[in-house]
Design an enzyme around this catalytic site. Structure first.
Site, mmCIF file in Angstrom:
data_model
loop_
_atom_site.group_PDB
_atom_site.id
_atom_site.type_symbol
_atom_site.label_atom_id
_atom_site.label_comp_id
_atom_site.label_asym_id
_atom_site.label_seq_id
_atom_site.Cartn_x
_atom_site.Cartn_y
_atom_site.Cartn_z
ATOM 1 C CE LYS A 119 60.241 41.321 35.732
ATOM 2 N NZ LYS A 119 59.918 40.299 34.895
ATOM 3 N NE ARG A 168 63.994 38.637 35.429
ATOM 4 C CZ ARG A 168 64.151 38.984 36.754
ATOM 5 N NH1 ARG A 168 65.023 39.424 37.179
ATOM 6 N NH2 ARG A 168 62.812 38.762 37.543
ATOM 7 N N GLY A 227 52.754 38.064 34.045
ATOM 8 C CA GLY A 227 52.873 37.205 33.041
ATOM 9 C C GLY A 227 52.477 37.553 31.520
ATOM 10 C CG MET A 266 55.544 40.558 26.617
ATOM 11 S SD MET A 266 56.150 42.035 26.686
ATOM 12 C CE MET A 266 55.786 42.851 27.891
ATOM 13 N NE ARG A 283 55.222 41.578 41.438
ATOM 14 C CZ ARG A 283 54.744 40.835 40.592
ATOM 15 N NH1 ARG A 283 55.059 41.149 39.179
ATOM 16 N NH2 ARG A 283 54.661 39.739 40.647
ATOM 17 C CG HIS A 291 25.285 40.193 32.096
ATOM 18 N ND1 HIS A 291 24.201 39.784 33.138
ATOM 19 C CD2 HIS A 291 24.872 41.380 31.776
ATOM 20 C CE1 HIS A 291 23.130 40.753 32.970
ATOM 21 N NE2 HIS A 291 23.438 41.864 32.365
ATOM 22 C CB SER A 296 22.086 71.275 50.013
ATOM 23 O OG SER A 296 22.231 70.028 49.946
ATOM 24 C CG ASN A 307 21.318 62.247 40.430
ATOM 25 O OD1 ASN A 307 21.747 62.063 39.306
ATOM 26 N ND2 ASN A 307 21.050 61.592 41.353
ATOM 27 C CB CYS A 322 22.979 65.977 49.661
ATOM 28 S SG CYS A 322 21.710 66.873 48.481
ATOM 29 C CE1 TYR A 360 26.240 68.969 53.313
ATOM 30 C CE2 TYR A 360 26.607 70.998 54.113
ATOM 31 C CZ TYR A 360 25.834 69.975 53.451
ATOM 32 O OH TYR A 360 24.495 70.499 53.106
#
Ligand code: ADP
Ligand code: MG
Ligand code: MG
Length: 914
Positions: A23, A94, A103, A105, A340, A456, A804, A808, A872, A892
């Protein structure tokens, strides 16, 4: 000589948010580009940290001296005096840190008022009511924010006066009433603190500054930073802004408001906002009066509307970004109090990017860089057909985007059961718990009547990419009755509802939804992204339908087609099972011959859809027992059949048993004539299958008989697939289509394995090419998902046209973590304790897994300079991992369809940020 800690708006460095807070920096910047900001100054975040660090309750040495200096300048600029009894200067105090914490302070307004200056203020304005109104607001805010006195103590007195004056609205209070209130408030303060209200304005200011600084470590702020993962180096203390008060409540030529330079919901290039005539800023926020849309200002205050339009242009021209700003009009003079960067939804970000580039406001690179890639995903979800007029039944929180219709079920078990029958269901609960997880998997969408956006239900649904409306409080759910009520409307289990997780609305019945449309602007933007990106983006797609979607999202090919998905459809599974059960190679080949035309058809469709882009097909990967029923299932079936055998004599009419007596899919549950002979046959079949399942049992299937190991033990399976691919290629070739099939082999760890499969490929292709009379265009390559494959990249590259990465499996292998066990048992704790920063299955582990990748790329390319390398795994769609893939020189990334736009933008970011 101590360090300078206070900066006037005229001198502060508008780029230094770290020092001045967001600010404060922008107040400086706006002042310096000639916008009308009320004079003021910023006390730096360094002063804040020094104050919080010290063991005394004193501001750092010299700060208050600097404040005095600065205040003199403000007095000069305004012609008023701080504490002056004739013409008093009032200020606001401020807070503002580097990261916006909305919001967090509170701001103190009208600081500088006391018994003496109040008289001056009243004389200056000639408005006694205004004077006392400002005074009582100041005492309450100061009392609450700076002295920590509970609001209720003030509200109590306030209401007493209101009652005795028989007034219902605040505006109905007279000057006398407000004076009465002010006096009572002073008494409240004195009683609570044991001291009279501080009269000296500099003392007021010092107390206020300290309070703002202290609020940085207050519970609210600390919780907020934890919730949003704001680390100390991102937000390093708060600055204090001291700003001359301007008043929007000085009559009908005064007003206050907030606005966006463009519409944050649609991106439309038009001022968007609200204002209130004769009001102060806090009235807009507090919602006491309903503000008017900014369009109306042109009628009420045409000159001001013109000036705000100019302000809008200047802000955008300077910041090159959509701004969210606060303004106040005091007796016909416009002031800007804050600006802002505007927060917008993804669609608005995309539209403004494209339009601002066209307007010459930002460059193409900026247009791309201002959007976070992950945000694009929300643009791709289905939504309620905009052409259909429907009234929502209830409103909840938009907890996970997308729209879905389905039959209501009230618990997770029922959801699972109904889904198994092929029904689409919406899980509706008061709130969800971790044990409901199977219900999430089974449902198209989740609806809860309690809980917020971080409940949840919301978190889990977002994780799964399923629509969720949370906290629809108008609905009361009665699980016992299996009904829900919304006013007079009753929803019974099985009724159809539609939820829209983007808007939070709930509708009765199945409201038509449309696939998210890929807006023209998004296409333009992603076109720019493709131009700067070095990585190309491909799709993980198994069917022609997937491929269609991937193309629409801009995939430049298929990087991974999993053939096992084709094995799993209902018409093929019996043939696949027959193939697995085969006792001899001859029998197996017989079944494979039935599968061949089906697979050929699949591949042909894929090639045709994607032409002329490449389609990479992975040969069978999972262990074959995955296609058979589980051991437990078979045992249960057998127990049932044996019981049946004992009760069946000759011919009998039975119902509900046929499914177990048949292998082909026919209508089940029809009363049938059953012979005991049939039961006998069924038992034998099940027993053989059980024997097979036991024989195929593996202690650790992930590390077992799968991938290329299957291809070597059952070469006829791989041969069938290779034949299907190449025959499909021949068909396309005959049609004159340009296609680029790529065959890839999973789980390879040695070049010998690859060589073995390559010989099959060579044999089949030679045979087909002979018939065709010319060479077939295709490539042969390998997955790199085993540690040894990385180490042997050089020799694998001899056999492979492309690599490739399957990250995982490679992550599992590198850590020796099995994913499921890791995620369920210890990864959360590892994360909590800081042992691992991230879940390596979510965020690619650059230091370990990434290092292996880097080596494999290097060694592979040394052997074969034109080696094509891609990824991949799931990581291929995550911006951070994409940056990494870019850095190590991949060609790629391949990811699921909804991640393609994300990946295209992330690939551009990677290139631009290099
Ligand atoms: P927040 O960060 O919560 O928006 P602000 O410091 O911007 O807090 O101020 C709260 C309200 O007070 C806003 O409406 C703002 O416009 C108003 N305000 C702050 N300073 C002044 C001032 N000097 N004159 C008039 N109004 C002000
Ligand atoms: Mg503000
Ligand atoms: Mg794998």
């Amino acid at each position: 000589m101590s360090k300078k800690m206070v900066f006037s708006f005229k001198e502060g460095d508008g780029k230094n948010k770290h020092l001045l807070g967001g600010k404060g920096a922008n107040l400086c910047e706006m002042t310096q580009i000639g916008l009308n900001v009320p004079p003021g100054f910023v006390i730096s975040t360094e002063a804040c940290l020094a104050y919080l660090d010290s063991d005394t309750d004193e501001l750092p040495e010299g700060v208050m001296d600097e404040v005095h200096e600065q205040m003199k300048q403000v007095e000069q600029a305004t012609g008023k005096g701080f504490g002056d009894a004739e013409n008093p200067l009032l200020v606001s105090v401020r807070s503002g840190s580097a990261m916006s914490m909305p919001g967090m302070m509170d701001t103190i307004l009208n600081l500088g008022l006391n018994a003496r200056t109040l008289k001056g203020e009243i004389k200056q304005t000639g408005d006694e009511r205004f004077g006392y109104d400002s005074y009582r607001r100041f005492i309450q805010l100061f009392g609450k924010v700076a002295l920590g006195i509970a609001d209720e103590l003030f509200d109590e007195e306030f209401n007493k006066v209101k009652e005795s004056a028989h007034v219902t609205e605040d505006v109905g209070l007279s000057a006398d009433n407000l004076r009465d209130i002010s006096e009572r408030f002073l008494a409240v303060v004195e009683k609570a603190t044991g001291r009279p209200f501080p009269e000296d304005p500099y003392e007021q200011l010092e107390i206020a500054v300290k309070a703002v600084f202290r609020s940085w470590m207050g519970k609210r702020a600390v919780d907020y930073r934890r919730e949003f993962n704001i680390t100390p180096d991102m937000a390093n203390g708060t600055a204090v802004n001291v700003c001359t008060m301007v008043f929007g409540n000085r009559g009908d030529d005064s007003a206050t408001g907030v606005a966006f330079t463009r519409n944050p919901a649609t991106g439309e290039n038009k001022l968007y906002g609200e204002y209130l005539v004769n009001a102060q800023g806090e009235d807009v926020v507090a919602g006491i009066r309903t503000p008017k849309p900014i369009d109306r200002l042109a009628d009420e205050m045409p000159q001001m509307a013109k000036e705000i339009e100019e302000l809008r242009q200047k802000l955008e021209a300077h910041y090159h970004e959509v701004q969210d700003f606060e303004f106040t009009i005091e007796r016909g003079v416009l002031y800007c109090l804050q600006t802002r960067n505007g927060k917008m939804n993804a669609a608005a970000m995309v539209r403004t990017s494209v339009e601002m580039e066209k307007e010459g406001l930002i460059s193409r690179d900026q247009a791309l860089l201002r959007i976070a890639p992950d945000d694009l995903e929300q643009m791709l979800y289905p939504r309620i057909d905009p052409n259909v007029r429907v009234t929502p039944l209830a409103q909840g929180l938009p907890a996970s985007p997308g729209a879905a219709s389905g039959h209501v079920v009230f618990d997770a078990d029922r959801a699972e059961a109904e889904a198994k029958k092929g029904r689409t269901v919406i899980l509706m609960r008061e709130e969800t718990k971790p044990e409901d997880i199977h219900g999430f998997f089974a449902s198209k969408g989740i609806l809860t009547s309690r809980g917020g956006k971080t409940s949840h239900a919301a978190v889990v649904a977002r994780g799964m990419g399923k629509p969720c409306v949370a906290g629809a409080e108008g609905i009361s759910v009665d699980v016992q009755l299996r009904e829900a009520f919304v006013g007079d409307t009753v929803i019974r289990e099985g009724d159809l509802v539609t939820i829209d997780g983007t808007s939070g609305k709930v509708y009765l019945g199945a409201v038509p939804t449309v696939e998210a449309d890929f807006s023209a602007e998004l296409n333009i933007l992603l076109g720019w992204a493709d131009e700067v990106a070095r990585l190309s983006v491909m799709a993980n797609a198994d069917t022609a339908l997937d491929a269609d979607r991937a193309l629409k999202y801009g995939a430049k090919g298929i990087g991974l087609c999993r053939t096992e998905r084709m094995f799993n459809t209902t018409d093929r599974l019996p043939v696949v099972i027959e193939m697995i059960m085969a006792e001899t190679t001859e029998h197996r080949k017989h079944s494979l011959n039935k599968l061949l035309p089906m697979q050929r058809q699949d591949f042909q469709e894929l090639f045709e859809t994607m032409a002329p882009y490449p389609v990479t097909i992975r040969l069978l990967d999972p262990p074959i027992h995955e296609f058979l029923p589980s051991e437990q299932q078979l045992k249960d079936d057998l127990a049932y059949l044996q019981q049946l055998r004992d009760s069946v004599r000759g011919l009998e009419v039975l119902s509900g048993t046929m499914s177990l007596l048949q292998t082909e899919n026919e209508e089940f549950f029809m009363p049938q004539m059953v012979e005991s002979r049939q039961v006998e046959e069924a038992i034998i079949k099940k027993e053989t299958m059980l024997k097979k399942v036991k024989a195929l049992y593996e202690t650790n299937p992930m590390l077992g008989h799968r991938g290329v190991r299957l291809g070597i033990t059952f070469p006829e399976i791989y041969e069938m697939q290779i034949r299907a691919i190449l025959e499909a290629a021949v068909e396309c070739d005959k049609k004159g289509l340009e296609i680029h099939p790529k065959i890839k082999v999973p789980q390879v760890c040695t070049a010998q394995e690859l060589l073995y499969v390559k010989e099959i490929v060579d044999r089949v292709s030679a045979e087909l090419e002979e018939g065709l009379g010319h060479k077939l265009e295709f490539q042969f390559g390998t997955m790199i998902e085993v540690v040894r494959a990385c180490m042997r990249a050089d020799s694998l590259a001899k056999q492979a046209n492309f690599f490739s990465f399957g990250t995982n499996d490679l992550t599992q292998a590198t850590f020796s973590f099995s994913r499921e066990d890791a995620e369920n048992k210890f990864l959360p704790l590892y994360n909590e304790r800081g042992i691992l920063q991230n879940n390596p299955f979510d965020v690619l582990d650059e230091k370990g897994v990434g290092k292996l990748m880097e080596l494999a790329v290097k060694w592979g390319r040394e052997r074969r300079p034109d080696l094509l390398v891609g990824i991949c795994g799931e990581h291929g769609g995550h911006p951070r991992s994409i940056h990494f893939c870019h850095r190590i020189g991949l060609d790629y990334v391949s990811c699921s369809a909804p991640r393609i736009p994300v990946a295209r933008l992330a690939a551009a970011h990677a290139a631009l940020m290099e």
